[in-house]
Design an enzyme around this catalytic site. Structure first.
Site, PDB file in Angstrom:
ATOM      1  N   GLY A 109      42.354  -6.029  -4.740  1.00  0.00           N
ATOM      2  CA  GLY A 109      42.029  -5.354  -5.547  1.00  0.00           C
ATOM      3  C   GLY A 109      40.495  -5.673  -6.623  1.00  0.00           C
ATOM      4  O   GLY A 109      39.966  -6.236  -6.265  1.00  0.00           O
ATOM      5  N   ALA A 112      36.557  -8.032  -8.541  1.00  0.00           N
ATOM      6  CA  ALA A 112      37.365  -8.028  -7.082  1.00  0.00           C
ATOM      7  C   ALA A 112      38.850  -9.007  -6.761  1.00  0.00           C
ATOM      8  O   ALA A 112      37.463 -10.139  -7.602  1.00  0.00           O
ATOM      9  CB  ALA A 112      36.754  -7.681  -5.707  1.00  0.00           C
ATOM     10  N   ASP A 113      39.345  -8.963  -6.420  1.00  0.00           N
ATOM     11  CA  ASP A 113      40.685 -10.574  -5.685  1.00  0.00           C
ATOM     12  C   ASP A 113      41.434 -10.725  -4.791  1.00  0.00           C
ATOM     13  O   ASP A 113      41.882  -8.641  -4.698  1.00  0.00           O
ATOM     14  CB  ASP A 113      41.781 -10.718  -7.000  1.00  0.00           C
ATOM     15  N   THR A 114      41.288 -11.069  -3.713  1.00  0.00           N
ATOM     16  CA  THR A 114      41.905 -11.121  -2.543  1.00  0.00           C
ATOM     17  C   THR A 114      43.167 -12.182  -2.342  1.00  0.00           C
ATOM     18  O   THR A 114      42.429 -12.793  -2.771  1.00  0.00           O
ATOM     19  CB  THR A 114      41.174 -11.105  -1.515  1.00  0.00           C
ATOM     20  N   LYS A 142      38.924 -10.506 -14.052  1.00  0.00           N
ATOM     21  CA  LYS A 142      37.057 -10.843 -13.972  1.00  0.00           C
ATOM     22  C   LYS A 142      35.850  -9.799 -14.346  1.00  0.00           C
ATOM     23  O   LYS A 142      34.837 -10.329 -15.088  1.00  0.00           O
ATOM     24  CB  LYS A 142      36.957 -11.148 -11.861  1.00  0.00           C
TER      25      LYS A 142
END
Length: 197
Positions: free
Chosen positions: A108, A71-73, A54
């Site tokens: 992340g 960001a990624d959750t 991203k």
């Protein structure tokens, strides 16, 4: 520290924007439009991979000196990754997996300072353990069929009605909301001081 730099959030998440606002960072919002690809099933590696994709996608369109936050959750229960539910039925299955147990939330984050040769990058993942009280079938059903779980990893929001089922956490609360802003701030500060050195 970040006053002279443009900060871009590569996400349309209102929760991430609010968390950054809490610590005085008002980012430009440029969501990534990249089709996500994952090459692993390890939650910590998945979120790092996706946050990098991203951030890199958006950084390619930004001016030199801009700081991009990707960001990624994900929520992991018993090693299984739970993304955003596609239906209320799926939300109900996810909540049933979490009720009365401990699960992990991984976020992340990739920070990219745009520049020549792809700029400077830093990728990390933060993990928080979340303990959920036992829930009755009625409670699971009622929550799963509300609107709250529909756009959230693991089918719940810790900052919403699901808070009534949270026994406790071990780690960063903001990480569960969607962005470990304390660590993000410290990492940006470190990047900026190394650039100014």
């Amino acid at each position: 520290m970040t006053e002279e730099r443009v900060i871009v959030l590569a996400s349309a998440s209102p929760r991430r924007r609010e968390l950054l606002g809490q610590i005085g960072i008002i980012p430009e919002i440029i969501p990534s439009t990249l089709e996500e690809k994952i090459t692993t099933d390890r939650p910590e590696e998945v979120v790092k991979e996706l946050s990098l994709q991203k951030a890199a996608d958006v950084a390619a369109r930004c001016m030199e000196g801009t700081i991009v936050i990707g960001a990624d959750t994900v929520v992991a229960a018993g090693g299984r990754i739970l993304g955003k539910p596609g239906s209320h039925e799926e939300a109900e299955r996810m909540i049933a997996l979490l009720a009365g147990k401990t699960h992990q939330v991984y976020t992340g984050v990739t920070l990219i300072v745009c520049g020549r040769e792809g700029g400077i990058r830093k990728t990390f993942a933060e993990k928080t353990d979340v303990y959920v009280y036992p829930m009755t079938e009625e409670e699971i059903h009622a929550y799963a069929y509300s609107e709250e779980p529909m756009d959230k990893a693991g089918a719940y929001g810790i900052q919403g009605k699901f808070a009534s089922y949270i026994k406790g956490i071990d780690g960063d609360y903001n990480n569960v909301v969607g962005l470990p802003v304390g660590r993000v701030y410290q990492e940006i500060k470190g990047l900026c001081s190394s650039l100014n050195a």
